[in-house]
Design an enzyme around this catalytic site. Structure first.
Site, PDB file in Angstrom:
ATOM      1  N   PRO A   1       4.131   2.199   0.130  1.00 37.19           N
ATOM      2  CA  PRO A   1       4.738   2.636  -0.966  1.00 37.19           C
ATOM      3  C   PRO A   1       4.754   1.693  -2.075  1.00 37.19           C
ATOM      4  O   PRO A   1       6.138   1.361  -2.505  1.00 37.19           O
ATOM      5  CB  PRO A   1       5.991   3.285  -0.563  1.00 37.19           C
ATOM      6  CG  PRO A   1       6.272   2.618   0.593  1.00 37.19           C
ATOM      7  CD  PRO A   1       4.832   2.160   1.310  1.00 37.19           C
ATOM      8  N   LYS A   2       3.870   0.851  -2.517  1.00 39.80           N
ATOM      9  CA  LYS A   2       4.269  -0.388  -3.308  1.00 39.80           C
ATOM     10  C   LYS A   2       3.917  -0.037  -4.833  1.00 39.80           C
ATOM     11  O   LYS A   2       3.208   0.864  -5.104  1.00 39.80           O
ATOM     12  CB  LYS A   2       2.827  -1.275  -3.024  1.00 39.80           C
ATOM     13  CG  LYS A   2       3.129  -1.884  -1.583  1.00 39.80           C
ATOM     14  CD  LYS A   2       2.193  -3.043  -1.316  1.00 39.80           C
ATOM     15  CE  LYS A   2       2.366  -3.585   0.181  1.00 39.80           C
ATOM     16  NZ  LYS A   2       1.610  -4.985   0.385  1.00 39.80           N
TER      17      LYS A   2
END
Length: 248
Positions: free
Chosen positions: A114-115
């Site tokens: 989840p960057k």
């Protein structure tokens, strides 16, 4: 460009891919980890089923990448939540902020990390290891730990950073509905712990609408570690398909 040539590409632009087609090896990855107790209801509101929250523990991390094949040096920060899945204890990656676009794109597109964008940093200041995270021009997290106060057992350090990691992967279809929606699992492999320390630590989180780390408030700092290591990330594997509602 021939159809067979197009099929060899996993990212765009086709003539200047967003990231290199490599399995990255991380050399001299430096961790600042602070595990803290938070509000259990706040955790349950953000952790997707079928993951389960037993202890309301969050690990805030800042990772300074000394060298990464395909990406070069960069820094990353985020939150990982202690969870269990099918009896296995691990961590759910809740949010990650970093200052390197190829690593961001690769983590999101190839895997399920989840960057998003951010400006983390890790440095030593007057006998204190300092980790910070800025979103835009605003500070959203500040962590401090006594610099190399006590050596940490190498086996314990390795255990901390090699727990199974769970992530949520979703890819929309062209009509806006999900084409892929899965819970995936990965882990860190080929670990070489070079240095490991523990000591006193503090953590401050600040309210921000697009970087809501403070939605998981710090009630008590449980432990802290400072670890220097080489490692590789294993490929992700799907373990639950939300569209089929079956476990694999």
């Amino acid at each position: 460009m021939k159809i067979d040539e197009v099929r060899q590409h996993v990212t765009t632009p086709l003539t200047a891919p967003a990231f290199a087609p490599v399995v990255p090896r991380f050399t001299n990855r430096e961790y600042l980890n602070i595990v803290y107790r938070t509000d259990a209801d706040a955790l349950r509101a953000v952790v997707p089923e079928p993951l389960q929250v037993e202890e309301p523990l969050v690990r805030f991390e800042v990772m300074k990448m000394g060298d990464v094949s395909g990406y070069g040096p960069y820094t990353e920060s985020g939150q990982a939540i202690e969870v269990t899945f099918d009896g296995e204890r691990g961590e759910y990656l809740h949010a990650m902020y970093l200052d390197n676009f190829p690593a961001t794109a690769s983590g999101r597109e190839v895997s399920a990390y989840p960057k998003t964008v951010g400006s983390p940093s890790l440095y030593v200041d007057n006998g204190v290891l300092v980790g910070t995270l800025d979103y835009g021009t605003l500070r959203v997290a500040t962590a401090t730990m006594g610099y190399k106060h006590h050596e940490l057992d190498v086996r314990e350090a390795e255990k901390q950073i090699t727990v199974p990691t769970f992530m949520f992967k979703t890819i929309p279809d062209y009509d806006g509905t999900p084409r892929v929606q899965e819970l995936v699992r990965t882990e860190i492999t080929d670990v070489v712990v070079k240095e490991a320390y523990t000591g006193p630590a503090r953590l401050q989180l600040f309210q921000h609408v697009l970087a809501p780390l403070a939605d998981l408030p710090v009630l008590e700092v449980v432990s802290a570690s400072h670890i220097l290591t080489d490692l590789t990330l294993a490929p992700v594997k799907p373990v639950f398909d939300y569209l089929k509602e079956t476990q694999s």
